[in-house]
Design an enzyme around this catalytic site. Structure first.
Site, PDB file in Angstrom:
ATOM      1  NE  ARG A 183     -17.068  30.507  -9.403  1.00 61.29           N
ATOM      2  CZ  ARG A 183     -15.926  30.629  -8.265  1.00 61.29           C
ATOM      3  NH1 ARG A 183     -14.824  30.790  -8.694  1.00 61.29           N
ATOM      4  NH2 ARG A 183     -16.270  30.524  -6.997  1.00 61.29           N
TER       5      ARG A 183
ATOM      6  CG  ASP B 111     -22.373  41.603  -2.025  1.00 63.98           C
ATOM      7  OD1 ASP B 111     -21.100  41.047  -1.803  1.00 63.98           O
ATOM      8  OD2 ASP B 111     -23.407  41.234  -2.322  1.00 63.98           O
TER       9      ASP B 111
ATOM     10  CB  SER C  50     -21.292  41.295  -5.291  1.00 67.81           C
ATOM     11  OG  SER C  50     -21.466  42.879  -4.584  1.00 67.81           O
TER      12      SER C  50
HETATM   13  C1  GLC Z   1     -22.109  35.498  -5.028  1.00 65.06           C
HETATM   14  C2  GLC Z   1     -20.883  36.454  -5.570  1.00 65.06           C
HETATM   15  C3  GLC Z   1     -20.168  37.115  -4.280  1.00 65.06           C
HETATM   16  C4  GLC Z   1     -21.348  38.000  -3.488  1.00 65.06           C
HETATM   17  C5  GLC Z   1     -22.572  37.080  -3.196  1.00 65.06           C
HETATM   18  C6  GLC Z   1     -23.573  37.881  -2.542  1.00 65.06           C
HETATM   19  O1  GLC Z   1     -21.671  34.348  -4.253  1.00 65.06           O
HETATM   20  O2  GLC Z   1     -19.942  35.491  -6.212  1.00 65.06           O
HETATM   21  O3  GLC Z   1     -18.937  37.725  -4.643  1.00 65.06           O
HETATM   22  O4  GLC Z   1     -20.611  38.604  -2.325  1.00 65.06           O
HETATM   23  O5  GLC Z   1     -22.932  36.405  -4.295  1.00 65.06           O
HETATM   24  O6  GLC Z   1     -23.940  38.966  -3.586  1.00 65.06           O
END
Ligand code: GLC
Length: 496
Positions: free
Chosen positions: A176, A214, A161
């Site tokens: 990133r 996620d 995620s």
């Molecule tokens: C951050 C991550 C994203 C994820 C979110 C919740 O924003 O960059 O990919 O979905 O956290 O976990």
């Protein structure tokens, strides 16, 4: 004393009559800085919608709006056994998910492994070797008597995620790190082969079928059991959302000449909203958090709403008040524990907000135990109000993102599946978010049931990731190869 009576603690409204003038003045100032009124909500939603659309355009914007190659919703009739792996902020979870013949059902077996803190700032190889070892241990424990080398038919959905550029479902270049991770040698690289190489080193023959965010997992898992779900959200350590888009509405995919009616899940990565810093009412504390973070200037929205930052915002305000000569707070006390960066997490604020006592005696104990600070009752009233302000701001800003997607897509009634520690555990987060949606959409008391509701989601990184692996295999078996990586060493598409 309420404690000795044994009756239920009353809900604490609290009065401010005994709060001295200097603290009262600070409370008023904090209210001004942290309150987002209805007019501001409208302004933020309009800009948010504009930025979401810009993210889909050829030029792009600061919100990535990443196509995920999750194509279409599940029918509820997906079947088979799949593995799911979730690299969360504190834990690593490995699951085996069975999707039986019965529509919308599932069985799940899972193990959690702690993610050692030092891995979050180590190297990519160390991280993926650790994950591969956990998968191996899980398979040994769950497939007793079987040789691991016989498990090569198992397909795995990997919930990773972080923002990834995906030009195929089994491919994802990390744009990133977010959420405080800072691991060398991964940004700008495809994480799938990195993980596959680690699995090979450990002698684990399973196939990585899908790289899943996620939020996308949450969208798919919730839509599997509740077809009115149109958006999947995470309000946890990080904050983000995914929804289903028609390819024809994604100009940046034009060059692929796909069917414009094809539905593709978009991982918004909306944490990057307002990276240009034009619309969000940021405080000096938000600026400080950004400047001292591993990636300054990025995830500006996330840094105001996500669980990772709420405790830190709160801590910074208190340290600042203590240093202010016009305010008398924690007089003569050693505040060295409070000075430690990121020492308070969102659960600390949640505990303060849950304190049911008029004199906030649980907050007194909390401050004494965690920070070795003895608080006066007026100080605790300021502390409580501050937690409310930070928690309310997070919930109202989060609702802006949901409203912006609904407006962009013309959703007038739907469920939004939400997961994450802040959504599930922070008191009143859900109620405050719902209130903000009412203000944004102008639903008054005559509307008996909110048409758009943010509801607890199904398990996205377990069931959702498994379903996405199932959907991908179904597509491949039907000979539909769009969005699957043909160039990969262990490509899922058998050679012709
Ligand atoms: C951050 C991550 C994203 C994820 C979110 C919740 O924003 O960059 O990919 O979905 O956290 O976990």
């Amino acid at each position: 004393m309420y404690l000795s009576t044994g009756r239920k603690a009353p809900s604490r409204k609290g009065s401010m009559h005994d709060v001295p003038k200097d603290l009262m003045k600070q409370i008023k100032e904090l209210e001004q800085q942290f309150t987002i009124d209805t007019a501001k909500l409208h302004e933020i939603v309009a800009k948010f919608q504009f930025e979401l659309e810009k993210g889909l355009s050829k030029e792009g914007g600061s919100i990535p709006m990443n196509p995920t190659w999750v194509i279409g919703y599940p029918s509820g009739e997906e079947t088979g056994t799949f593995l799911a792996l979730d690299l969360g902020g504190t834990n690593l979870r490995v699951c085996e998910v069975e999707l039986p013949e019965e529509k919308g059902q599932y069985d799940i077996y899972q193990s959690k492994y702690r993610l050692p803190e030092e891995l979050k700032t180590g190297t990519g190889e160390q991280l993926f070797d650790y994950i591969a070892e956990c998968v191996k241990q899980f398979l040994i424990a769950n497939h007793e008597g079987q040789d691991i080398s016989e498990l090569s038919d198992l397909h795995l959905g990997f919930t990773f995620s972080y923002p990834c550029h995906q030009d195929a479902i089994d491919h994802g270049v990390l744009q990133r790190w977010t959420k405080g991770f800072d691991i060398e040698g991964v940004e700008g690289h495809d994480v799938v082969p990195m993980f596959e190489e680690a699995l090979e080193r450990k002698g684990v023959p399973i196939k990585i079928t899908a790289l899943v965010n996620d939020t996308t997992g949450t969208l798919i898992a919730s839509a599997y059991t509740d077809p009115t779900t149109k958006i999947g959200c995470i309000f946890g350590t990080g904050c983000n959302a995914a929804y289903m888009e028609e390819v024809g509405c994604v100009p940046k995919l034009d060059h692929m000449n796909l069917d414009p009616n094809l539905q593709i899940a978009i991982n918004c990565e909306w944490g990057a909203f307002d990276n240009e810093r034009v619309v969000l009412p940021r405080t000096a504390y938000d600026n400080h958090i950004d400047k001292t973070s591993p990636r300054p200037g990025q995830q500006i929205f996330e840094k105001m709403v996500a669980g990772l930052y709420l405790g830190e915002i709160f801590r910074l305000v208190l340290v600042d008040l203590h240093a202010n000569p016009e305010v008398s707070i924690f007089e003569g006390q050693d505040i060295s524990a409070l000075r430690e960066e990121y020492s308070l997490d969102a659960s600390f604020l949640a505990d303060i907000e849950s304190d049911p006592w008029e004199n906030l005696m649980e907050t007194q104990v909390l401050f004494e135990k965690t920070l070795k600070i003895d608080t006066t009752e007026p100080e605790r009233k300021l502390i409580r109000r501050l937690a409310e302000l930070i928690g309310t701001r997070a919930a109202r800003l989060s609702a802006c993102g949901v409203a912006a997607i609904c407006k962009m897509k013309g959703f007038t009634s739907c469920h939004v599946g939400a997961d994450g520690s802040v959504f599930n555990k922070y008191p009143n987060f859900q109620k405050r978010g719902a209130q903000a949606l009412r203000e944004i959409f102008g639903w008054d008391k005559s509307v008996r049931k909110d048409p758009i509701q943010i509801v607890p989601a199904e398990d996205g990184s377990g069931v959702g990731a498994a379903l996405i692996a199932a959907l991908t295999m179904k597509r491949i078996n039907a000979g539909i190869h769009a969005g699957v990586n043909v160039k990969r060493k262990n490509s899922l598409i058998p050679p012709a």
